[in-house]
Design an enzyme around this catalytic site. Structure first.
Site, PDB file in Angstrom:
ATOM      1  N   ASP A  21      -4.119   0.060 -15.446  1.00  0.00           N
ATOM      2  CA  ASP A  21      -2.988   0.242 -16.344  1.00  0.00           C
ATOM      3  C   ASP A  21      -1.740   0.771 -15.626  1.00  0.00           C
ATOM      4  O   ASP A  21      -1.836   1.706 -14.823  1.00  0.00           O
ATOM      5  CB  ASP A  21      -3.417   1.231 -17.447  1.00  0.00           C
ATOM      6  CG  ASP A  21      -2.640   1.032 -18.737  1.00  0.00           C
ATOM      7  OD1 ASP A  21      -2.138  -0.086 -18.962  1.00  0.00           O
ATOM      8  OD2 ASP A  21      -2.553   1.988 -19.532  1.00  0.00           O
ATOM      9  N   HIS A  22      -0.589   0.189 -15.949  1.00  0.00           N
ATOM     10  CA  HIS A  22       0.710   0.696 -15.471  1.00  0.00           C
ATOM     11  C   HIS A  22       0.749   1.077 -13.996  1.00  0.00           C
ATOM     12  O   HIS A  22       1.107   2.208 -13.651  1.00  0.00           O
ATOM     13  CB  HIS A  22       1.140   1.919 -16.281  1.00  0.00           C
ATOM     14  CG  HIS A  22       1.561   1.597 -17.670  1.00  0.00           C
ATOM     15  ND1 HIS A  22       2.769   1.009 -17.974  1.00  0.00           N
ATOM     16  CD2 HIS A  22       0.928   1.773 -18.854  1.00  0.00           C
ATOM     17  CE1 HIS A  22       2.866   0.846 -19.279  1.00  0.00           C
ATOM     18  NE2 HIS A  22       1.760   1.280 -19.845  1.00  0.00           N
ATOM     19  N   GLU A  47       5.390  -6.141 -17.519  1.00  0.00           N
ATOM     20  CA  GLU A  47       6.123  -5.499 -18.619  1.00  0.00           C
ATOM     21  C   GLU A  47       7.619  -5.689 -18.436  1.00  0.00           C
ATOM     22  O   GLU A  47       8.154  -5.621 -17.331  1.00  0.00           O
ATOM     23  CB  GLU A  47       5.787  -4.000 -18.660  1.00  0.00           C
ATOM     24  CG  GLU A  47       6.585  -3.232 -19.734  1.00  0.00           C
ATOM     25  CD  GLU A  47       6.137  -1.779 -19.897  1.00  0.00           C
ATOM     26  OE1 GLU A  47       4.912  -1.537 -19.906  1.00  0.00           O
ATOM     27  OE2 GLU A  47       6.993  -0.902 -20.007  1.00  0.00           O
ATOM     28  N   ASP A  76       3.481  -2.593 -13.147  1.00  0.00           N
ATOM     29  CA  ASP A  76       4.574  -2.087 -13.981  1.00  0.00           C
ATOM     30  C   ASP A  76       5.804  -1.818 -13.117  1.00  0.00           C
ATOM     31  O   ASP A  76       5.964  -0.751 -12.536  1.00  0.00           O
ATOM     32  CB  ASP A  76       4.132  -0.810 -14.699  1.00  0.00           C
ATOM     33  CG  ASP A  76       5.220  -0.283 -15.630  1.00  0.00           C
ATOM     34  OD1 ASP A  76       6.357  -0.818 -15.609  1.00  0.00           O
ATOM     35  OD2 ASP A  76       4.953   0.674 -16.383  1.00  0.00           O
TER      36      ASP A  76
HETATM   37 ZN   LIG Z   1       1.177   1.430 -21.792  1.00  0.00          ZN
END
Ligand SMILES: [Zn+2]
Length: 291
Positions: free
Chosen positions: A82-83, A135, A104
């Site tokens: 994640d990210h 993103e 990200d």
């Molecule tokens: Zn998030």
């Protein structure tokens, strides 16, 4: 067939008009509880680790836990990073066996976001059956090492979103639409449902090309979740709620049984609580019985 990437289960979700829950974990107890909840609900699931817990245990340990749990699970399970703002770590996690990588670079200027995201997408696609999430715009709040103040947050522009997806070659897309990380400070957060709807129709109107992701699931009112689902959200990220559940359950257990020294019982209490939270989300997202 239990080890899957995120895109394949999200495409099924879009077709079936439900969404896949994506739950952040920081340790083995939560990891096992999330997978067990998905098994109980017969639902596809995405387990997510932020960069910090991934580095704390080491990516190979995370992947070993993942494979052990997913390979014996009768439901599809994806492991998502994640990210991640570090290109090198994205690549290392792809090499280690994560099946979805989120690069990200959303805080970078548009061209730099495109460049970094494409580099990771190209790499992951060359390594194996790994999907990549990018993103555009910024989701406010705090997620691991990525901090965005609410006034800094810029929502994703639909036209630019299409350009971003086409130029980077990503598989799933996280547009900033006003949802936030952490805990919502207001009862009626300002979420731009129409923006998500527009972006989703541009990307997935004719054929399902790039399913869209909703970040900041924790604390979203149920009617918001329903509207986001209708607007095309095919993956909902839930992180803060699991962290609160872990810490509150541990605190309450120890407070009530201060003289007891049995870590296994604390783990069992945490596991029960996490399974309940995850099970509730799976029901809300309509993915119960879909695996
Ligand atoms: Zn998030």
């Amino acid at each position: 067939m239990s080890v899957v990437n995120a895109k394949e289960i999200m495409v099924e979700a879009v077709k079936g008009k439900y969404a896949v829950g994506a739950f952040n974990v920081t340790d083995l107890v939560q990891f096992e509880a999330v997978v067990q909840a998905a098994i109980d609900k017969k639902a596809p699931v995405i387990v997510q680790t932020s960069v910090k817990p991934s580095k704390f245990y080491g990516r190979h340990v995370m992947v070993a836990i993942y494979r052990a749990l997913a390979e014996s699970a009768p439901v599809p399970v994806c492991l998502h990073l994640d990210h991640c703002t570090e290109i090198d770590y994205c690549k290392q996690c792809a090499d280690a066996g994560y099946t979805n990588i989120m690069v990200d670079a959303s805080k970078q200027p548009f061209e730099e976001n495109v460049r970094q995201t494409k580099e990771v997408a190209d790499y992951c696609h060359s390594v194996g059956n790994i999907s990549v999430e990018g993103e555009l715009g910024t989701v406010s709040g705090v997620e691991d090492q990525v901090k965005v103040a609410e006034d800094e947050s810029a929502l994703a522009n639909p036209k630019q979103a299409v350009e971003f997806v086409e130029r980077t070659g990503i598989d799933i897309f996280a547009p900033a639409i006003g949802t936030a990380h952490g805990v919502y400070k207001t009862k009626n957060p300002k979420v731009d449902f129409e923006r998500l709807d527009t972006i989703n129709k541009l990307l997935n109107g004719k054929t399902i090309k790039t399913p869209v992701v909703v970040h900041g699931g924790t604390g979203l009112p149920e009617d918001y979740v329903k509207r986001l689902l209708e607007s095309g959200g095919a993956k909902f990220n839930v992180s803060t709620e699991l962290k609160y559940t872990l810490i509150d359950t541990t605190f309450n257990y120890i407070t009530a049984k201060r003289e007891e020294y049995d870590p296994g019982k604390i783990d069992a209490a945490v596991s029960d609580a996490i399974r309940k939270v995850v099970g509730h989300w799976i029901d809300m997202l309509g993915s119960t019985g879909k695996a």
